[in-house]
Design an enzyme around this catalytic site. Structure first.
Site, PDB file in Angstrom:
ATOM      1  N   SER A 252       0.849  -1.191   0.000  1.00 60.21           N
ATOM      2  CA  SER A 252       0.000   0.000   0.000  1.00 60.21           C
ATOM      3  C   SER A 252       0.882   1.237   0.000  1.00 60.21           C
ATOM      4  O   SER A 252       2.112   1.148   0.013  1.00 60.21           O
ATOM      5  CB  SER A 252      -0.895   0.007   1.236  1.00 60.21           C
ATOM      6  OG  SER A 252      -0.113   0.295   2.375  1.00 60.21           O
ATOM      7  N   LYS A 253       0.222   2.377  -0.006  1.00 62.61           N
ATOM      8  CA  LYS A 253       0.898   3.679  -0.038  1.00 62.61           C
ATOM      9  C   LYS A 253       2.010   3.800   0.998  1.00 62.61           C
ATOM     10  O   LYS A 253       3.043   4.405   0.747  1.00 62.61           O
ATOM     11  CB  LYS A 253      -0.119   4.787   0.232  1.00 62.61           C
ATOM     12  CG  LYS A 253      -0.899   5.182  -0.976  1.00 62.61           C
ATOM     13  CD  LYS A 253      -0.348   6.478  -1.560  1.00 62.61           C
ATOM     14  CE  LYS A 253      -0.413   6.527  -3.062  1.00 62.61           C
ATOM     15  NZ  LYS A 253       0.736   6.044  -3.759  1.00 62.61           N
ATOM     16  N   ARG A 254       1.751   3.227   2.180  1.00 64.41           N
ATOM     17  CA  ARG A 254       2.743   3.444   3.239  1.00 64.41           C
ATOM     18  C   ARG A 254       4.068   2.741   2.944  1.00 64.41           C
ATOM     19  O   ARG A 254       5.073   2.984   3.599  1.00 64.41           O
ATOM     20  CB  ARG A 254       2.177   3.054   4.606  1.00 64.41           C
ATOM     21  CG  ARG A 254       2.169   1.595   4.894  1.00 64.41           C
ATOM     22  CD  ARG A 254       1.337   1.261   6.118  1.00 64.41           C
ATOM     23  NE  ARG A 254       0.840  -0.084   5.992  1.00 64.41           N
ATOM     24  CZ  ARG A 254       1.518  -1.154   6.364  1.00 64.41           C
ATOM     25  NH1 ARG A 254       2.700  -1.032   6.916  1.00 64.41           N
ATOM     26  NH2 ARG A 254       1.039  -2.352   6.180  1.00 64.41           N
TER      27      ARG A 254
END
Ligand code: GLU
Length: 484
Positions: A252-254
């Site tokens: 994911s984005k993180r």
């Protein structure tokens, strides 16, 4: 003839998961001289983002994944249109047909009623599923409620098993009892994904459905739709493994960049990104990792796709980028790095020669552009740690000695420069490193970079001598600006 499709929903930009799905479809088509089709699945209006289709197309093109049929092309095939929303007439006709043949039925249950049903099931610890309440409505009852809000549900067999033959995972069995009579047409009489995708795959004569693992549990529903329509041209399914972060969680984005355009902005070479995506789930029989899309197209096979999650690692991606950085033709790298160059390069050493020298240490085009900068602009500040380490009370004087020695050179090449440093270190009774490090810092402002003699050679004698002098003066006058 092999016909495969990549069918993104236009809900954002092209992310690595989608890009890898597109890549594997593309390679499969190329390997079998088939057709690679781009179909935009704009069925869920609420999630759509304007401009997303164009962004996705640009992302695919930047990776070299050109499609043979798609919404942007003149549609003279018998398969179009290639936007799902434009195929509505056909979806509706088939929904009508299923209603008429009693393979599907109108359901008038309100969302509130369905919520109550679900709650009751949950209270009994049962999985939520549609009760089948409207399944037995008579034709007269349905006609009488014609103006009411309704959906269309498919009649799903309530016993037996459904087997999905998957090239990557083998046979995957589903118990039919886990499925209920699911909705195929929404209240506005537009299709849900599982209905539209089945029809479109059939009508477009898709032979292989290659897509992410998250769709495996949709596949039985698509098989039920096919059965209800009396179609037996079941495509070959291949569900690609999930892409996981190094800690095995869902990416994911993180975990940093995941969109193709973010990688492009970071200066990751996109040819390397495509190559890296290939390794997220696939491998060559001989373990070779570096291969271009064209090379991969010669040997790609679905059988070699792994079924366990593929671990994504940004460091590994950068390593691939570095491999391409150092192996692509210099002229190509010179062209690619140009948009990242934030300074003038019209005066100074040969641009391609600088690219050639600096690329050995660069992983991204951003780094490369940064590492090339000092060739075109003398340092205005100096690396603070380097200054603390290499600049002493003796440095200004040493720099003068270096300048004197270099001034006398009749040849300005790396060999002559190296000899000059050897002579000087002997004359001064210091190690060569004690001259090399301060010289590098004086001339470039940095502590790391290409080999000193190569860079001095390329920078040219006038520029080197002038920078040595300027730095010595800055030290003497206490005007040396450092930067962390
Ligand atoms: N629109 C779906 C997605 O973006 C496509 C699924 C499929 O390939 O069937 O995931």
């Amino acid at each position: 003839m092999v016909r495969v499709r990549y069918a993104p929903s236009p809900t954002g930009t092209l992310h690595i998961g989608g890009a890898r799905t597109a890549l594997f479809n593309y390679l499969y088509a190329r390997r079998h001289n088939g057709r690679f089709i781009l179909r935009v699945e704009d069925t869920d209006e609420t999630r759509q983002i304007p401009g997303s289709e164009a962004l996705m197309m640009a992302g695919l093109k930047s990776l070299g994944l050109e499609w043979d049929e798609g919404p942007d092309m003149e549609d003279n095939s018998r398969y179009g249109p290639y936007r799902v929303s434009e195929r509505l007439v056909r979806h509706r006709a088939l929904a009508d047909q299923l209603l008429a043949s009693h393979r599907a039925y109108r359901c008038f249950c309100s969302p509130e009623q369905l919520a109550i049903d679900r709650k009751a099931l949950r209270a009994k610890n049962l999985a939520p599923r549609y009760s089948g309440r409207c399944r037995s409505l008579t034709e007269d009852e349905v006609r009488a409620r014609a103006g009411e809000r309704s959906v269309v549900r498919l009649i799903v067999p309530q016993e037996g098993m459904c087997t999905v033959h998957d090239v990557i995972r083998g046979d995957v069995e589903f118990d039919n009892r886990v499925f209920d009579d699911f909705v195929i047409m929404k209240p506005d009489y537009t299709p849900v994904y599982n209905f539209a995708v089945t029809i479109d795959d059939h009508d477009m004569e898709i032979t292989h459905v290659i897509r992410g693992e998250e769709h495996l549990s949709n596949t039985p529903k698509q098989l039920f739709v096919m059965a209800a329509l009396g179609w037996d041209d079941v495509p070959t399914f291949a569900h690609l493994p999930m892409i996981l972060a190094p800690d095995k969680s869902k990416i994911s984005k993180r975990h940093g960049a995941t969109a193709v355009e973010e990688y492009r902005d970071q200066g990751i070479l996109l040819a390397a990104l495509a190559n890296y995506l290939l390794m997220l789930g696939w491998s060559t029989p001989d373990g070779r990792e570096i291969l271009t899309i064209d090379e991969a197209a010669q040997e790609f096979s679905l059988e070699r796709v792994q079924h366990t999650g593929a671990i994504y690692d940004q460091k590994k991606l950068e390593w691939f980028s570095h491999q391409y950085m150092t192996h692509l033709p210099i002229a190509e790298i010179a062209r690619l790095v140009r948009p990242f160059i934030y300074y003038r390069v019209d005066e100074g050493p040969s641009y391609e020669a600088v690219v050639s020298l600096c690329r050995e240490r660069a992983y991204t085009l951003v780094q490369l552009a940064d590492q090339m900068a000092f060739f075109y602009h003398p340092p205005e500040h100096y690396d603070a740690k380097g200054v603390a380490k290499y600049f002493t009370a003796l440095t200004a004087q040493r720099l003068d000695c270096v300048r004197n020695e270099l001034q006398g050179l009749s040849h300005w090449d790396r060999e002559a420069l190296m000899q000059a440093y050897d002579r000087l270190s002997e004359a001064l009774g210091v190690k060569r490193a004690e001259l090399i490090h301060p010289t590098r810092l004086s001339v470039t402002g940095r502590t790391v970079g290409p080999g000193l003699f190569e860079l001095l050679e390329l920078l040219g004698s006038a520029e080197v001598l002038s920078r040595l002098q300027t730095t010595a003066e800055r030290i003497r006058s206490g005007n040396l600006v450092t930067q962390d």
